[in-house]
Write a protein that holds these residues in place. Structure first.
Motif, PDB file in Angstrom:
ATOM      1  N   ILE A 289      -5.585 -27.960  42.942  1.00 52.55           N
ATOM      2  CA  ILE A 289      -5.277 -29.270  43.550  1.00 52.55           C
ATOM      3  C   ILE A 289      -6.164 -30.342  42.916  1.00 52.55           C
ATOM      4  O   ILE A 289      -5.685 -31.412  42.513  1.00 52.55           O
ATOM      5  CB  ILE A 289      -5.507 -29.256  45.084  1.00 52.55           C
ATOM      6  CG1 ILE A 289      -4.490 -28.360  45.785  1.00 52.55           C
ATOM      7  CG2 ILE A 289      -5.453 -30.684  45.655  1.00 52.55           C
ATOM      8  CD1 ILE A 289      -4.746 -28.181  47.284  1.00 52.55           C
ATOM      9  N   HIS A 290      -7.455 -30.051  42.790  1.00 52.30           N
ATOM     10  CA  HIS A 290      -8.376 -31.039  42.218  1.00 52.30           C
ATOM     11  C   HIS A 290      -8.011 -31.348  40.764  1.00 52.30           C
ATOM     12  O   HIS A 290      -7.875 -32.514  40.373  1.00 52.30           O
ATOM     13  CB  HIS A 290      -9.823 -30.534  42.302  1.00 52.30           C
ATOM     14  CG  HIS A 290     -10.811 -31.475  41.680  1.00 52.30           C
ATOM     15  ND1 HIS A 290     -11.123 -31.439  40.330  1.00 52.30           N
ATOM     16  CD2 HIS A 290     -11.514 -32.499  42.195  1.00 52.30           C
ATOM     17  CE1 HIS A 290     -11.986 -32.400  40.069  1.00 52.30           C
ATOM     18  NE2 HIS A 290     -12.250 -33.052  41.180  1.00 52.30           N
ATOM     19  N   ALA A 291      -7.817 -30.302  39.968  1.00 52.09           N
ATOM     20  CA  ALA A 291      -7.549 -30.509  38.529  1.00 52.09           C
ATOM     21  C   ALA A 291      -6.276 -31.334  38.320  1.00 52.09           C
ATOM     22  O   ALA A 291      -6.249 -32.263  37.513  1.00 52.09           O
ATOM     23  CB  ALA A 291      -7.439 -29.159  37.817  1.00 52.09           C
ATOM     24  N   LEU A 292      -5.228 -31.003  39.061  1.00 50.75           N
ATOM     25  CA  LEU A 292      -3.958 -31.703  38.840  1.00 50.75           C
ATOM     26  C   LEU A 292      -4.004 -33.119  39.394  1.00 50.75           C
ATOM     27  O   LEU A 292      -3.434 -34.045  38.803  1.00 50.75           O
ATOM     28  CB  LEU A 292      -2.788 -30.923  39.454  1.00 50.75           C
ATOM     29  CG  LEU A 292      -2.594 -29.497  38.936  1.00 50.75           C
ATOM     30  CD1 LEU A 292      -1.260 -28.938  39.374  1.00 50.75           C
ATOM     31  CD2 LEU A 292      -2.714 -29.404  37.438  1.00 50.75           C
ATOM     32  N   THR A 293      -4.684 -33.318  40.528  1.00 53.51           N
ATOM     33  CA  THR A 293      -4.775 -34.668  41.093  1.00 53.51           C
ATOM     34  C   THR A 293      -5.489 -35.590  40.113  1.00 53.51           C
ATOM     35  O   THR A 293      -5.064 -36.725  39.875  1.00 53.51           O
ATOM     36  CB  THR A 293      -5.534 -34.642  42.439  1.00 53.51           C
ATOM     37  OG1 THR A 293      -4.859 -33.752  43.315  1.00 53.51           O
ATOM     38  CG2 THR A 293      -5.587 -36.028  43.074  1.00 53.51           C
ATOM     39  N   VAL A 294      -6.567 -35.100  39.510  1.00 56.41           N
ATOM     40  CA  VAL A 294      -7.344 -35.939  38.599  1.00 56.41           C
ATOM     41  C   VAL A 294      -6.655 -36.066  37.233  1.00 56.41           C
ATOM     42  O   VAL A 294      -6.498 -37.162  36.699  1.00 56.41           O
ATOM     43  CB  VAL A 294      -8.775 -35.363  38.438  1.00 56.41           C
ATOM     44  CG1 VAL A 294      -9.536 -36.085  37.338  1.00 56.41           C
ATOM     45  CG2 VAL A 294      -9.530 -35.467  39.764  1.00 56.41           C
ATOM     46  N   GLU A 295      -6.219 -34.929  36.675  1.00 50.97           N
ATOM     47  CA  GLU A 295      -5.760 -34.953  35.273  1.00 50.97           C
ATOM     48  C   GLU A 295      -4.282 -35.317  35.112  1.00 50.97           C
ATOM     49  O   GLU A 295      -3.899 -35.914  34.120  1.00 50.97           O
ATOM     50  CB  GLU A 295      -6.044 -33.607  34.600  1.00 50.97           C
ATOM     51  CG  GLU A 295      -7.537 -33.320  34.498  1.00 50.97           C
ATOM     52  CD  GLU A 295      -7.848 -32.158  33.572  1.00 50.97           C
ATOM     53  OE1 GLU A 295      -7.234 -32.048  32.495  1.00 50.97           O
ATOM     54  OE2 GLU A 295      -8.713 -31.340  33.940  1.00 50.97           O
TER      55      GLU A 295
END
Ligand code: PHE
Length: 351
Positions: A289-295
């Motif tokens: 969730i974190h990686a996709l939200t940011v990247e």
């Protein structure tokens, strides 16, 4: 025998490393398939294939339940037992992985997993842009494990609320099995909250962490069957076997380890014993969730954190749905996955 439902599986002998590189694309119905790259030892490459097939299907469910517009995939580099990868061969293996990913032309992107790090993602990134979690200085979102730990804590709060009426984990008894990247960070968060912790790892060197945070140290087999509120599997998969269920003495099981059940039937056995099981792919979704939200979505760190903490609501809803409909949280989660995939297929047809 159950049917094969993966969109595509590539099994390739790495031209540089000579190692089996397996990339399983389970589904792109919701969008680009994502899933980490595991570099691990297997007695037989087919065991790596089995792992990739199950883990990639798990990623489809992980993304669907988390509300992400992505599908599931996974990469496994199956290193034969007894073979130690020197830095050169490891680099070769990562370039072999990158070439397979590049050949998939954006249908799949990878990230870190068991046995790989953000630095490894940078090496993959030398040959394909379809990679998450490169170090920040290489324009990536970096290590995903702190975010997986934060998301697991959110899941544990939802379980705490269900068991005790409050999300606070202060003085709750938790048993954590596995003190790797995610397990260690989770144990630190739980200790800071004042939880009573019993922890174990196959590596006796991890005992120092237990001493540091004031946790009780135990042999992993003993930790699994300890009398606690919540058992937290945070190591490699397969802790929940049909044989272990009668010996469990916890009220609930919730943790970030992927593939916790050796066979699907274990979910039913746990339910019959009155033990709540939060599916691993729900509790462990914080990293992706974190990686996709940011990247992918250009979100800020705060936005990513809010979404990761949303796992508390997701788990709360699954627990409530399961109770209301007389099913298990696992069935509620797979129904949610099925509905999201069906809606995506329907809107695809009408386009
Ligand atoms: N490997 C992790 C998981 O299983 C995290 C991850 C995968 C992070 C893909 C980013 C991209 O969810």
């Amino acid at each position: 025998m159950s049917g094969f439902d993966h969109e595509q599986v590539v099994v390739h002998t790495g031209s540089r490393s000579g190692l089996p590189v397996i990339v399983a694309v389970h589904s792109t119905a919701l969008g680009q398939a994502v899933g980490g790259c595991r570099i691990w030892h297997y007695p037989d490459w087919r065991d790596g294939l089995t792992d990739a097939l199950r883990l990639s299907a798990g990623m489809t469910a992980k993304c669907a339940v988390a509300g992400l517009d992505n599908g599931g995939g996974k990469t496994v580099v199956a290193v034969p037992e007894g073979v130690d990868l020197d830095p050169v061969r490891r680099r070769h293996a990562l370039h072999d992985v990158a070439d397979v990913i590049a050949s998939l032309d954006g249908r799949y992107a990878t990230g870190p997993d068991v046995g790989t790090s953000p630095a490894d993602m940078a090496v993959i990134g030398e040959r394909t842009p379809h990679v998450f979690c490169r170090p920040a200085r290489q324009a990536g979102s970096g290590d995903s494990s702190p975010h997986t730990a934060t998301g697991t804590l959110a899941a544990l709060r939802a379980v705490g609320r269900r068991l005790h009426g409050t999300p606070s984990l202060t003085r709750r008894r938790l048993a954590v099995v596995g003190l790797g990247n995610v397990g260690e960070k989770l144990v630190r968060l739980l200790a800071a909250e004042g939880a009573e912790l019993l922890v174990g790892d196959i590596d006796p060197g991890k005992r120092a962490l237990a001493d540091e945070v004031g946790a009780t140290w135990g042999d992993p087999a003993r930790v699994v069957t300890a009398d606690v509120d919540i058992l937290v599997p945070a190591a490699l998969g397969g802790v929940l076997t049909e044989e272990i269920v009668p010996d469990l003495r916890c009220a609930a099981v919730a943790g970030p380890a992927n593939n916790q059940l050796t066979v699907q039937a274990v979910a039913g056995l746990l339910h019959r014993r009155g033990i709540i099981w939060v599916p691993d792919y729900v509790a462990g979704a914080g990293g992706v969730i974190h990686a996709l939200t940011v990247e992918l979505n250009g979100g800020t760190a705060d936005e990513a954190l809010t979404r990761v903490q949303g796992i508390e609501d997701t788990v709360g809803t699954l627990l409530a749905t399961a109770e209301r409909t007389g099913t298990t949280p696992a069935q509620a989660a797979s129904e949610l996955t099925r509905l999201r995939l069906r809606a995506a297929a329907a809107s695809h047809r009408s386009r």
